[in-house]
Design an enzyme around this catalytic site. Structure first.
Site, PDB file in Angstrom:
ATOM      1  N   ASP A  46     -24.071  28.144 -24.671  1.00 55.64           N
ATOM      2  CA  ASP A  46     -22.939  28.077 -23.737  1.00 55.64           C
ATOM      3  C   ASP A  46     -22.077  26.845 -24.041  1.00 55.64           C
ATOM      4  OD1 ASP A  46     -24.593  26.108 -22.763  1.00 55.64           O
ATOM      5  OD2 ASP A  46     -24.543  26.778 -20.677  1.00 55.64           O
ATOM      6  N   SER A  47     -22.492  26.050 -25.054  1.00 56.76           N
ATOM      7  CA  SER A  47     -21.632  24.983 -25.580  1.00 56.76           C
ATOM      8  C   SER A  47     -20.353  25.600 -26.148  1.00 56.76           C
ATOM      9  CB  SER A  47     -22.367  24.181 -26.655  1.00 56.76           C
ATOM     10  OG  SER A  47     -23.018  25.044 -27.571  1.00 56.76           O
ATOM     11  N   ASP A  85     -27.531  32.456 -24.828  1.00 61.06           N
ATOM     12  CA  ASP A  85     -27.679  31.438 -23.784  1.00 61.06           C
ATOM     13  C   ASP A  85     -27.146  32.000 -22.465  1.00 61.06           C
ATOM     14  OD1 ASP A  85     -28.516  28.938 -23.067  1.00 61.06           O
ATOM     15  OD2 ASP A  85     -26.828  27.861 -23.975  1.00 61.06           O
ATOM     16  N   LYS A 115     -31.977  32.237 -23.600  1.00 67.24           N
ATOM     17  CA  LYS A 115     -32.381  30.877 -23.229  1.00 67.24           C
ATOM     18  C   LYS A 115     -31.836  30.578 -21.852  1.00 67.24           C
ATOM     19  CE  LYS A 115     -30.347  26.958 -24.890  1.00 67.24           C
ATOM     20  NZ  LYS A 115     -29.917  26.322 -23.625  1.00 67.24           N
ATOM     21  N   GLU A 117     -31.695  27.217 -18.777  1.00 70.66           N
ATOM     22  CA  GLU A 117     -31.957  25.807 -18.518  1.00 70.66           C
ATOM     23  C   GLU A 117     -32.798  25.631 -17.259  1.00 70.66           C
ATOM     24  OE1 GLU A 117     -28.323  23.516 -18.475  1.00 70.66           O
ATOM     25  OE2 GLU A 117     -27.712  24.296 -20.430  1.00 70.66           O
ATOM     26  N   GLU A 184     -34.032  18.442 -24.632  1.00 66.52           N
ATOM     27  CA  GLU A 184     -32.751  17.776 -24.912  1.00 66.52           C
ATOM     28  C   GLU A 184     -32.732  16.368 -24.330  1.00 66.52           C
ATOM     29  OE1 GLU A 184     -29.203  20.066 -24.195  1.00 66.52           O
ATOM     30  OE2 GLU A 184     -27.893  18.316 -24.511  1.00 66.52           O
TER      31      GLU A 184
HETATM   32  O1  KIV Z   1     -25.486  25.455 -25.491  1.00 67.99           O
HETATM   33  C1  KIV Z   1     -26.027  24.839 -26.414  1.00 67.99           C
HETATM   34  O2  KIV Z   1     -25.453  24.629 -27.488  1.00 67.99           O
HETATM   35  C2  KIV Z   1     -27.377  24.363 -26.206  1.00 67.99           C
HETATM   36  C3  KIV Z   1     -27.990  23.515 -27.281  1.00 67.99           C
HETATM   37  C4  KIV Z   1     -27.451  22.152 -27.185  1.00 67.99           C
HETATM   38  C5  KIV Z   1     -29.472  23.540 -27.230  1.00 67.99           C
HETATM   39  O3  KIV Z   1     -27.956  24.627 -25.193  1.00 67.99           O
END
Ligand code: KIV
Length: 278
Positions: A46-47, A85, A115, A117, A184
């Site tokens: 989600d970056s 994500d 994934k 969080e 992280e």
């Molecule tokens: O969204 C992302 O890029 C991440 C990584 C930093 C692990 O969660």
């Protein structure tokens, strides 16, 4: 030669054998390059919000954007395990929709896993998703989606009590069937401790050398995102400079009448031109 697709079992087997490599990718061209380079796991992170869409928070992307980009990544990938994500809204706001949203990453976008969080209802949501048969990668330590609740974008687990909490979170996620966990921004010795306690791989980002693997945001590694660079990033290239140079050259050549040259142009037979003129 046909590439063999990496499975969850392959990732689990790598623990203790060799380091696991993971990178983010958000589109077809970069995902193809990451896959061809032999990276084990591609995360459609989600970056995306920050490094591609120009937003100031990862909480501002939703299912629409994440699925759209995940599809372009899975179209490109032949070998790497692709992890989608889960965006903030899809499981932290709409917890009751979390399983259905996780399913969409697998069924609609073709991802191999999701994934999510850590947050206050993380265990409840993780349990529901793993029970639905969807492979889950956990993410603890600095969790950008809830940065405001954990004191900002800071290293986590810096005192004994906070470190103990992280260890508890990692063990609980493993107990619920996660196949890997991202750590992280955690002190290297705490990351080592967690890595040694877990049977599943711990993938570090700003968590030192002793994790089972490493992950970085590809735009950081390539020098393609210039707004800020966290301490844990190593830039392996400065692609922005190359891109700027190419664009400047193009601009200059167009303005000077040097581009396009004859080799970039199409011709018509003289007789046809004559007919037209008549
Ligand atoms: O969204 C992302 O890029 C991440 C990584 C930093 C692990 O969660």
């Amino acid at each position: 030669m046909e590439k063999i697709k990496i499975s969850i079992s392959d990732i689990l087997r790598l623990k203790g054998k060799r380091k696991i490599t993971m990178l983010t990718a958000y589109d077809y061209p970069l995902a193809s390059l990451v896959d061809k380079a032999g990276i084990d796991i591609i995360l459609v992170g989600d970056s995306l919000a920050n490094v591609v869409l120009g937003l100031d928070s990862t909480t501002k992307v939703g299912m629409f954007e994440m699925l759209h980009h995940s599809k372009s990544v899975t179209r490109a990938v032949k070998s790497a395990l692709v992890v989608g994500d889960m965006p903030y809204d899809s499981y932290q706001v709409n917890t009751e929709e979390s399983v259905a949203n996780a399913q969409r990453f697998i069924k609609e976008a073709g991802c191999d896993a999701i994934k999510l969080e850590w947050f206050d209802k993380c265990l409840e949501v993780t349990e529901k998703i793993t029970k639905a048969g969807i492979p889950v990668m956990g993410h603890i330590g600095l969790t950008p989606q809830t940065a405001d609740k954990i004191g900002g974008f800071k290293v986590q687990g810096k005192d004994a009590q906070a470190a103990k909490r992280l260890i508890g979170q990692a063990e609980a996620l493993e107990g619920l069937g996660c196949f890997a966990i991202v750590l992280e921004c955690v002190p290297d010795k705490i990351a080592k401790l967690i890595t040694e306690k877990l049977k599943i791989p711990a993938i570090g980002i700003g968590a030192g050398i002793n994790c089972d693997g490493q992950v970085l945001v590809i735009h950081d590694l390539l020098g393609l995102f210039e707004r800020y660079t966290p301490k844990f990033v190593k830039r392996y290239a400065n692609i922005s400079v190359e891109i700027s140079r190419a664009i400047q050259n193009y601009r200059d050549e167009v303005m000077e009448g040097k581009f396009p040259g004859p080799q970039h142009s199409f011709t018509i037979k003289e007789e046809e031109l004559k007919k037209l003129e008549e």
